[in-house]
Write a protein that holds these residues in place. Structure first.
Motif, PDB file in Angstrom:
ATOM      1  N   THR A  54      12.522  15.815   2.921  1.00 27.44           N
ATOM      2  CA  THR A  54      11.534  15.044   2.169  1.00 27.44           C
ATOM      3  C   THR A  54      11.376  15.615   0.765  1.00 27.44           C
ATOM      4  N   TYR A  55      11.311  14.724  -0.209  1.00 28.71           N
ATOM      5  CA  TYR A  55      11.053  15.121  -1.589  1.00 28.71           C
ATOM      6  C   TYR A  55       9.582  14.859  -1.886  1.00 28.71           C
ATOM      7  N   VAL A  56       8.915  15.861  -2.456  1.00 29.60           N
ATOM      8  CA  VAL A  56       7.506  15.751  -2.822  1.00 29.60           C
ATOM      9  C   VAL A  56       7.419  16.004  -4.326  1.00 29.60           C
ATOM     10  N   ASN A  57       6.772  15.098  -5.026  1.00 32.31           N
ATOM     11  CA  ASN A  57       6.699  15.186  -6.492  1.00 32.31           C
ATOM     12  C   ASN A  57       8.097  15.363  -7.092  1.00 32.31           C
ATOM     13  N   GLU A  58       9.059  14.651  -6.491  1.00 32.39           N
ATOM     14  CA  GLU A  58      10.459  14.635  -6.922  1.00 32.39           C
ATOM     15  C   GLU A  58      11.135  16.000  -6.831  1.00 32.39           C
ATOM     16  N   GLN A  59      10.618  16.888  -5.968  1.00 32.97           N
ATOM     17  CA  GLN A  59      11.203  18.207  -5.761  1.00 32.97           C
ATOM     18  C   GLN A  59      11.548  18.371  -4.293  1.00 32.97           C
ATOM     19  N   GLY A  60      12.656  19.018  -4.017  1.00 29.62           N
ATOM     20  CA  GLY A  60      13.041  19.248  -2.636  1.00 29.62           C
ATOM     21  C   GLY A  60      14.539  19.236  -2.480  1.00 29.62           C
ATOM     22  N   PRO A  61      15.016  19.014  -1.298  1.00 28.17           N
ATOM     23  CA  PRO A  61      14.263  18.541  -0.143  1.00 28.17           C
ATOM     24  C   PRO A  61      13.540  19.673   0.588  1.00 28.17           C
ATOM     25  N   HIS A  62      12.436  19.297   1.229  1.00 25.65           N
ATOM     26  CA  HIS A  62      11.645  20.185   2.078  1.00 25.65           C
ATOM     27  C   HIS A  62      11.631  19.548   3.463  1.00 25.65           C
ATOM     28  N   ASN A  63      11.782  20.349   4.510  1.00 25.03           N
ATOM     29  CA  ASN A  63      11.759  19.807   5.871  1.00 25.03           C
ATOM     30  C   ASN A  63      10.330  19.486   6.285  1.00 25.03           C
ATOM     31  N   PHE A  64      10.097  18.222   6.649  1.00 21.55           N
ATOM     32  CA  PHE A  64       8.812  17.769   7.165  1.00 21.55           C
ATOM     33  C   PHE A  64       8.991  17.313   8.598  1.00 21.55           C
ATOM     34  N   ILE A  65       7.997  17.568   9.443  1.00 20.49           N
ATOM     35  CA  ILE A  65       8.016  17.086  10.824  1.00 20.49           C
ATOM     36  C   ILE A  65       7.699  15.598  10.808  1.00 20.49           C
ATOM     37  N   LEU A  66       8.515  14.807  11.479  1.00 17.16           N
ATOM     38  CA  LEU A  66       8.263  13.376  11.611  1.00 17.16           C
ATOM     39  C   LEU A  66       7.243  13.183  12.723  1.00 17.16           C
ATOM     40  N   ASP A  67       6.070  12.699  12.367  1.00 20.12           N
ATOM     41  CA  ASP A  67       4.988  12.465  13.332  1.00 20.12           C
ATOM     42  C   ASP A  67       4.426  11.081  13.057  1.00 20.12           C
TER      43      ASP A  67
END
Length: 86
Positions: A25-38
């Motif tokens: 996942t990109y947050v504020n156009e930075q990443g990717p960062h792993n996010f849990i899909l919930d």
């Protein structure tokens, strides 16, 4: 009306007997960062350290609960979040 999916997103399955789906996942156009899909979550959670690196400042706080019990959460708003082309 039908839609054609044109973008695939790879994910990581982790957690053994209690599996979690991690999506880049990109947050504020930075990443990717792993996010849990919930699919049942009302909010996305990130660590205070990542929020600081992304320039996301807390706007308020509230009491939350999860599998580990009660926790104090800071609430903030990111400018953008994206997974794949979405």
């Amino acid at each position: 009306m039908s839609q054609t999916m044109t973008d695939d997103t790879r994910f990581t399955l982790t957690g053994g007997k209690a599996p979690l789906v991690l999506v880049p996942t990109y947050v504020n156009e930075q990443g990717p960062h792993n996010f849990i899909l919930d699919t049942g979550a009302a909010y996305s959670a990130i660590s205070p350290e990542l929020a600081s690196r992304l320039g996301i400042d807390a706007e308020s706080s509230e009491q939350g609960s999860g599998a580990g019990g009660a926790v104090q959460m800071s609430l903030a708003r990111a400018s953008s979040m994206s997974v794949g082309s979405a």
